[in-house]
Motif scaffolding. Sequence first.
Motif, PDB file in Angstrom:
ATOM      1  N   GLU A  40      -3.478 -25.898 -17.581  1.00 37.21           N
ATOM      2  CA  GLU A  40      -2.055 -25.978 -17.894  1.00 37.21           C
ATOM      3  C   GLU A  40      -1.210 -25.599 -16.682  1.00 37.21           C
ATOM      4  N   TYR A  45       2.202 -28.667 -19.215  1.00 34.88           N
ATOM      5  CA  TYR A  45       1.468 -29.931 -19.171  1.00 34.88           C
ATOM      6  C   TYR A  45       0.070 -29.697 -18.610  1.00 34.88           C
ATOM      7  N   GLN A  60      -0.964 -35.013 -13.396  1.00 39.21           N
ATOM      8  CA  GLN A  60      -0.773 -34.732 -14.813  1.00 39.21           C
ATOM      9  C   GLN A  60      -1.623 -35.680 -15.643  1.00 39.21           C
ATOM     10  N   HIS A  62      -1.457 -36.638 -18.792  1.00 41.52           N
ATOM     11  CA  HIS A  62      -0.790 -37.634 -19.627  1.00 41.52           C
ATOM     12  C   HIS A  62      -0.383 -38.867 -18.815  1.00 41.52           C
ATOM     13  N   ASN A  78       6.423 -39.601 -22.968  1.00 46.62           N
ATOM     14  CA  ASN A  78       6.777 -38.738 -24.088  1.00 46.62           C
ATOM     15  C   ASN A  78       5.521 -38.440 -24.914  1.00 46.62           C
ATOM     16  N   HIS A  79       5.373 -37.173 -25.299  1.00 48.76           N
ATOM     17  CA  HIS A  79       4.327 -36.784 -26.247  1.00 48.76           C
ATOM     18  C   HIS A  79       4.952 -36.907 -27.635  1.00 48.76           C
ATOM     19  N   ASN A  83       3.523 -32.045 -28.671  1.00 55.97           N
ATOM     20  CA  ASN A  83       2.475 -31.157 -28.152  1.00 55.97           C
ATOM     21  C   ASN A  83       2.046 -31.645 -26.771  1.00 55.97           C
ATOM     22  N   LYS A  84       2.406 -30.903 -25.726  1.00 56.99           N
ATOM     23  CA  LYS A  84       2.102 -31.307 -24.348  1.00 56.99           C
ATOM     24  C   LYS A  84       0.611 -31.300 -24.045  1.00 56.99           C
ATOM     25  N   LYS A  85      -0.172 -30.672 -24.897  1.00 55.18           N
ATOM     26  CA  LYS A  85      -1.620 -30.625 -24.675  1.00 55.18           C
ATOM     27  C   LYS A  85      -2.355 -31.783 -25.354  1.00 55.18           C
ATOM     28  N   ASN A  87      -3.025 -35.235 -25.235  1.00 56.10           N
ATOM     29  CA  ASN A  87      -2.887 -36.349 -24.300  1.00 56.10           C
ATOM     30  C   ASN A  87      -3.657 -37.588 -24.734  1.00 56.10           C
ATOM     31  N   ASN A 100      13.762 -39.425 -23.868  1.00 59.50           N
ATOM     32  CA  ASN A 100      12.912 -38.234 -23.856  1.00 59.50           C
ATOM     33  C   ASN A 100      13.730 -36.994 -24.223  1.00 59.50           C
ATOM     34  N   SER A 104      13.327 -34.560 -27.507  1.00 58.89           N
ATOM     35  CA  SER A 104      13.166 -33.120 -27.321  1.00 58.89           C
ATOM     36  C   SER A 104      14.155 -32.335 -28.181  1.00 58.89           C
TER      37      SER A 104
END
Length: 166
Positions: A40, A45, A60, A62, A78-79, A83-85, A87, A100, A104
């Motif tokens: 992370e 990210y 990154q 993603h 965009n997730h 959840n940025k984790k 992917n 985006n 958010s």
Amino acid sequence: MKEIWKKLDAWEGDRYISNYGRVKSLGNRTNNKKITYGSENNQGYMRIGLTKNGKVTSQQIHRLVMRYFSYDSDLQVNHIDGNKKNNKITNLEYVTCQQNHKHSVKNGLSPKGTKNGQSKLTKEKVLHIRNLYSSGKWSQDKLASKFNIGQTQISRIIRRESWGHV
């Protein structure tokens, strides 16, 4: 959805990326394959260090997933679930900066007030600004000077365009 692997051919080494957002190394020093989600970064990210022309760069995950399982773009990724984790390719989409930001805000992912690392004010100072201005004794320019922020920001605070949650 079945996990699919594609070689990261733009970088040195025997590395692969999956549509699940995992990275696999083959033939490392111990001759064992290693699978990781990366580590992370300071923005939350997931990233991985990759080598190109002898220089290691942080990539990154993603963006790698989108590049190898969709297409490469200068748009933002965009997730979808916030959840940025996560992917997985099914959770990623290309969007404009404005889209985006809207996503958010709509999903409560934008830090507000003092949770925003760039904030110069606290909730108490914002309330104090509004009280001073409503007394009629303080102009926006004087308040801006007193709190060391711009007059435009004072105006936005008074109209609740900024710090509207307070």
